[in-house]
Design a protein around this motif. Structure first.
Motif, PDB file in Angstrom:
ATOM      1  N   THR A 184      -2.124 -14.738   6.981  1.00 37.66           N
ATOM      2  CA  THR A 184      -1.912 -14.220   5.631  1.00 37.66           C
ATOM      3  C   THR A 184      -1.633 -15.391   4.698  1.00 37.66           C
ATOM      4  OG1 THR A 184      -0.996 -12.142   6.466  1.00 37.66           O
ATOM      5  CG2 THR A 184      -0.462 -12.724   4.179  1.00 37.66           C
ATOM      6  N   ARG A 241     -13.315 -16.753   9.071  1.00 38.15           N
ATOM      7  CA  ARG A 241     -12.392 -15.622   9.175  1.00 38.15           C
ATOM      8  C   ARG A 241     -11.450 -15.685   7.975  1.00 38.15           C
ATOM      9  NH1 ARG A 241      -7.340 -14.649  10.057  1.00 38.15           N
ATOM     10  NH2 ARG A 241      -6.829 -16.813  10.492  1.00 38.15           N
ATOM     11  N   THR A 260       0.853  -3.009   2.727  1.00 44.57           N
ATOM     12  CA  THR A 260      -0.272  -2.292   2.155  1.00 44.57           C
ATOM     13  C   THR A 260      -1.462  -3.244   2.029  1.00 44.57           C
ATOM     14  OG1 THR A 260       1.228  -0.915   0.882  1.00 44.57           O
ATOM     15  CG2 THR A 260      -1.058  -0.972   0.152  1.00 44.57           C
ATOM     16  N   VAL A 261      -2.615  -2.800   2.517  1.00 44.74           N
ATOM     17  CA  VAL A 261      -3.825  -3.610   2.425  1.00 44.74           C
ATOM     18  C   VAL A 261      -4.839  -2.863   1.573  1.00 44.74           C
ATOM     19  CG1 VAL A 261      -5.730  -4.652   3.696  1.00 44.74           C
ATOM     20  CG2 VAL A 261      -3.437  -4.660   4.672  1.00 44.74           C
ATOM     21  N   LYS A 262      -5.374  -3.552   0.565  1.00 45.81           N
ATOM     22  CA  LYS A 262      -6.448  -3.015  -0.265  1.00 45.81           C
ATOM     23  C   LYS A 262      -7.651  -3.924  -0.096  1.00 45.81           C
ATOM     24  CE  LYS A 262      -3.536  -1.100  -3.908  1.00 45.81           C
ATOM     25  NZ  LYS A 262      -3.264  -1.075  -5.344  1.00 45.81           N
ATOM     26  N   TYR A 263      -8.796  -3.325   0.144  1.00 44.99           N
ATOM     27  CA  TYR A 263     -10.022  -4.116   0.261  1.00 44.99           C
ATOM     28  C   TYR A 263     -10.699  -4.137  -1.092  1.00 44.99           C
ATOM     29  CZ  TYR A 263      -9.217  -3.869   5.223  1.00 44.99           C
ATOM     30  OH  TYR A 263      -8.640  -3.997   6.465  1.00 44.99           O
ATOM     31  N   ILE A 264     -11.034  -5.350  -1.550  1.00 46.55           N
ATOM     32  CA  ILE A 264     -11.675  -5.467  -2.846  1.00 46.55           C
ATOM     33  C   ILE A 264     -12.914  -6.348  -2.735  1.00 46.55           C
ATOM     34  CG2 ILE A 264      -9.520  -5.168  -4.115  1.00 46.55           C
ATOM     35  CD1 ILE A 264      -9.523  -8.195  -4.624  1.00 46.55           C
ATOM     36  N   ASP A 265     -13.821  -6.164  -3.663  1.00 49.56           N
ATOM     37  CA  ASP A 265     -15.019  -6.992  -3.759  1.00 49.56           C
ATOM     38  C   ASP A 265     -14.660  -8.231  -4.567  1.00 49.56           C
ATOM     39  OD1 ASP A 265     -17.506  -8.086  -4.040  1.00 49.56           O
ATOM     40  OD2 ASP A 265     -18.347  -6.419  -5.173  1.00 49.56           O
ATOM     41  N   VAL A 266     -14.915  -9.395  -4.010  1.00 48.96           N
ATOM     42  CA  VAL A 266     -14.573 -10.611  -4.747  1.00 48.96           C
ATOM     43  C   VAL A 266     -15.596 -10.928  -5.819  1.00 48.96           C
ATOM     44  CG1 VAL A 266     -13.171 -11.619  -2.924  1.00 48.96           C
ATOM     45  CG2 VAL A 266     -15.617 -12.099  -2.999  1.00 48.96           C
ATOM     46  N   LEU A 301      -4.888  -4.424  -9.521  1.00 49.16           N
ATOM     47  CA  LEU A 301      -4.512  -3.925  -8.195  1.00 49.16           C
ATOM     48  C   LEU A 301      -3.179  -3.189  -8.185  1.00 49.16           C
ATOM     49  CD1 LEU A 301      -5.570  -7.021  -6.046  1.00 49.16           C
ATOM     50  CD2 LEU A 301      -6.809  -4.857  -6.365  1.00 49.16           C
ATOM     51  N   LYS A 316      -5.647 -12.264   5.223  1.00 51.27           N
ATOM     52  CA  LYS A 316      -5.154 -11.352   4.197  1.00 51.27           C
ATOM     53  C   LYS A 316      -4.600 -12.182   3.048  1.00 51.27           C
ATOM     54  CE  LYS A 316      -3.720  -7.787   7.441  1.00 51.27           C
ATOM     55  NZ  LYS A 316      -2.546  -7.099   8.021  1.00 51.27           N
TER      56      LYS A 316
END
Length: 122
Positions: free
Chosen positions: A57, A79, A115-121, A98, A82
């Motif tokens: 992380t 890889r 809490t994990v949020k997946y976002i498009d970079v 966010l 987070k």
């Protein structure tokens, strides 16, 4: 063994990171066996740190420019770890988008929730 890498921009925005660094460190110690703190000094440091970290992380204490640099480095890795954000910039657009609290102590409290949020970079 989980490792956390904290990248701090000490000149980001008007917020004094030294006031909340002990709280951030305490929260991270509960989750990670290894914590490393580094400080950006010049343009490009965020890219370098993002590119070279092997942490699980990465936490960025800074504004949108610092986050942009770190993400540009992270995205070059095979890889991608987070990413956590403690907003310390002037505008903090990413944190706002966010729904990360803009107050540092409240943002640190969010880290406790994992809490994990997946976002498009983009």
């Amino acid at each position: 063994m989980l490792k956390c890498f904290v990248i701090i921009n000490p000149s980001s925005g008007k917020i004094r990171y030294k006031e909340y660094l002990p709280e951030l460190t305490n929260v991270l110690k509960q989750k990670f066996s290894e914590i490393e703190l580094v400080y950006t000094e010049k343009k490009g440091d965020g890219i370098h740190y993002g590119l070279t970290t092997d942490a699980d992380t990465v936490i960025v204490v800074g504004g949108d420019g610092t986050i942009r640099e770190v993400v540009n480095g992270l995205m070059q890795q095979e890889r991608v770890p987070k990413l956590g954000v403690i907003p310390a910039g002037t505008v903090n657009d990413l944190a706002r988008a966010l729904n990360i609290p803009l107050h540092p102590f409240k943002a640190i409290a969010v880290l406790k929730k994992d809490t994990v949020k997946y976002i498009d970079v983009g």
